[in-house]
Design an enzyme around this catalytic site. Structure first.
Site, PDB file in Angstrom:
ATOM      1  N   ASP A  14      93.010   6.129  15.938  1.00 31.64           N
ATOM      2  CA  ASP A  14      92.055   6.752  15.026  1.00 31.64           C
ATOM      3  C   ASP A  14      92.862   7.525  13.996  1.00 31.64           C
ATOM      4  O   ASP A  14      93.995   7.936  14.265  1.00 31.64           O
ATOM      5  CB  ASP A  14      91.077   7.677  15.748  1.00 31.64           C
ATOM      6  CG  ASP A  14      89.679   7.608  15.134  1.00 31.64           C
ATOM      7  OD1 ASP A  14      89.584   7.449  13.899  1.00 31.64           O
ATOM      8  OD2 ASP A  14      88.687   7.712  15.873  1.00 31.64           O
ATOM      9  N   ASN A  19      87.337  -1.768  14.881  1.00 33.15           N
ATOM     10  CA  ASN A  19      86.143  -0.940  15.004  1.00 33.15           C
ATOM     11  C   ASN A  19      86.073   0.183  13.982  1.00 33.15           C
ATOM     12  O   ASN A  19      84.995   0.712  13.714  1.00 33.15           O
ATOM     13  CB  ASN A  19      86.090  -0.353  16.426  1.00 33.15           C
ATOM     14  CG  ASN A  19      84.994   0.668  16.594  1.00 33.15           C
ATOM     15  OD1 ASN A  19      83.812   0.340  16.704  1.00 33.15           O
ATOM     16  ND2 ASN A  19      85.364   1.951  16.612  1.00 33.15           N
ATOM     17  N   TYR A  46      78.247  -0.649   2.615  1.00 36.34           N
ATOM     18  CA  TYR A  46      78.402  -0.950   4.043  1.00 36.34           C
ATOM     19  C   TYR A  46      77.960  -2.379   4.351  1.00 36.34           C
ATOM     20  O   TYR A  46      78.642  -3.127   5.061  1.00 36.34           O
ATOM     21  CB  TYR A  46      77.571   0.059   4.834  1.00 36.34           C
ATOM     22  CG  TYR A  46      77.708   0.001   6.333  1.00 36.34           C
ATOM     23  CD1 TYR A  46      78.848   0.479   6.971  1.00 36.34           C
ATOM     24  CD2 TYR A  46      76.663  -0.498   7.120  1.00 36.34           C
ATOM     25  CE1 TYR A  46      78.954   0.450   8.351  1.00 36.34           C
ATOM     26  CE2 TYR A  46      76.772  -0.522   8.505  1.00 36.34           C
ATOM     27  CZ  TYR A  46      77.916  -0.053   9.110  1.00 36.34           C
ATOM     28  OH  TYR A  46      78.013  -0.082  10.481  1.00 36.34           O
ATOM     29  N   LYS A  55      80.247  -5.393   5.835  1.00 38.47           N
ATOM     30  CA  LYS A  55      79.951  -5.975   7.140  1.00 38.47           C
ATOM     31  C   LYS A  55      79.685  -7.471   7.067  1.00 38.47           C
ATOM     32  O   LYS A  55      79.989  -8.213   8.000  1.00 38.47           O
ATOM     33  CB  LYS A  55      78.760  -5.245   7.778  1.00 38.47           C
ATOM     34  CG  LYS A  55      79.085  -3.817   8.204  1.00 38.47           C
ATOM     35  CD  LYS A  55      80.334  -3.752   9.069  1.00 38.47           C
ATOM     36  CE  LYS A  55      80.526  -2.408   9.737  1.00 38.47           C
ATOM     37  NZ  LYS A  55      81.781  -2.352  10.533  1.00 38.47           N
ATOM     38  N   ALA A 115      74.023   1.685  18.413  1.00 39.20           N
ATOM     39  CA  ALA A 115      74.185   2.634  19.517  1.00 39.20           C
ATOM     40  C   ALA A 115      74.016   4.048  18.994  1.00 39.20           C
ATOM     41  O   ALA A 115      74.016   4.295  17.785  1.00 39.20           O
ATOM     42  CB  ALA A 115      75.570   2.467  20.157  1.00 39.20           C
TER      43      ALA A 115
END
Length: 314
Positions: free
Chosen positions: A45, A104, A169, A173, A201
């Site tokens: 990260d 991710n 975004y 994606k 989530a």
């Protein structure tokens, strides 16, 4: 539902996995789940690492080690090729291999397109798309040489279907789906499988967007279950797996059979006149590569013209 001989336990003993954006949220969940099943995990990260012991990414690595797993943390910025190369080198020096990459890492800069600046658009594409490109590039040849690799892009329903206020975004994606499609073709003979996860989530990204009742159903662990399948030895390739709140589905892109219009009919008026037949889903089919569309159209035209193309299409 219990496991059966047809569904053996999925394990990652000895496999080395890099998970980006793993300090919190889904990335953390992915890293923990992989480690719990034997993977040696590089927890990545931005800004984290062993030299910043209070960082979220080092906390995740520490937690994995406390549970008996093996992990190291690295604070590479996924858009910086030199930093990512260093992360890959550290993993190779410590464990000698890289088997899994989970792309991710991501950011949000939500605004309507009218209010969004070009910098806000570019920032999101840089992290999601170019960050995934950089990380994949740095492990690609290692995986090809090893004859094994599992790579996952993190896509989203915002890109596949659209979502108000997320042009940046959504563009990023959906771009990752195109990246997956081509890498699938280039990696298949080397045993490198490339898939996409479209998750939902309860994370920092969904905070404030959904009710508490909805968020309570959306565990990160349920999404990570799908992720672990996508990076397992029995993983498919080129699957867009949607996962959230215990639901799992596949998103697929189909092309309708369409129509052939003769040269004298090839006008916008005739396209409009035939649009119902053009969009008829009755005989729609998924294609494995873009040239299949060309072959379909040219074959129809050749049939009408009486031209034998046998042996001339490659």
């Amino acid at each position: 539902m219990s496991n059966s001989p047809e569904t053996p336990d999925i394990r990652f003993d000895g496999r080395v996995a890099i998970v980006t954006g793993a300090g919190t949220g889904l990335g953390r969940s992915h890293a923990m789940a992989l480690a719990a099943r034997g993977a040696l995990v590089v927890v990545n990260d931005l800004g984290g690492g062993p030299d910043a012991p209070e960082s979220a990414v080092e906390q995740v690595a520490t937690e994995i080690r406390a549970l008996g797993g093996q992990a190291l943390s690295h604070g590479a910025n996924v858009t910086d090729a030199d930093q990512v190369q260093d992360m890959v080198n550290v993993a190779l020096e410590k464990w000698g291999r890289i088997d899994i990459l989970v792309n991710n890492a991501g950011i949000l800069r939500d605004k309507s397109f009218s209010k969004m600046t070009l910098d806000e658009f570019r920032q999101v594409l840089d992290v999601h798309v170019f960050g995934s490109v950089v990380c994949t590039k740095m492990v690609w040849d290692h995986m090809k040489k090893a004859g094994y690799g599992r790579i996952v892009m993190t896509s989203s329903s915002s890109g596949i279907y659209g979502n108000f206020g997320q042009t940046n975004y959504g563009t990023a994606k959906m771009g990752l789906i195109g990246f997956m499609n081509v890498l699938h073709l280039e990696g298949q003979k080397y045993g490198v499988h490339v898939n996409s996860l479209a998750p939902t989530a309860a994370t920092q990204m969904t905070e404030g967007l959904l009710s508490e009742a909805s968020l309570s159903l959306m565990s990160t662990e349920s999404v990570s279950a799908g992720l672990l399948y996508l990076v397992s030895e029995q993983a498919p390739s080129r699957l867009i797996l949607c996962a959230g709140a215990g639901g799992y589905a596949a998103s697929k892109i189909y092309e309708t059979e369409g129509v052939y219009l003769t040269p004298d009919q090839q006008t916008p008026e005739q396209v409009a006149a035939h649009v119902e037949a053009i969009t008829d889903p009755a005989d729609q089919a998924p294609f494995e590569q873009g040239f299949e569309q060309t072959m379909k159209f040219v074959s129809k035209a050749a049939e009408h013209a009486g031209i034998d193309l046998k042996g001339s299409l490659v």
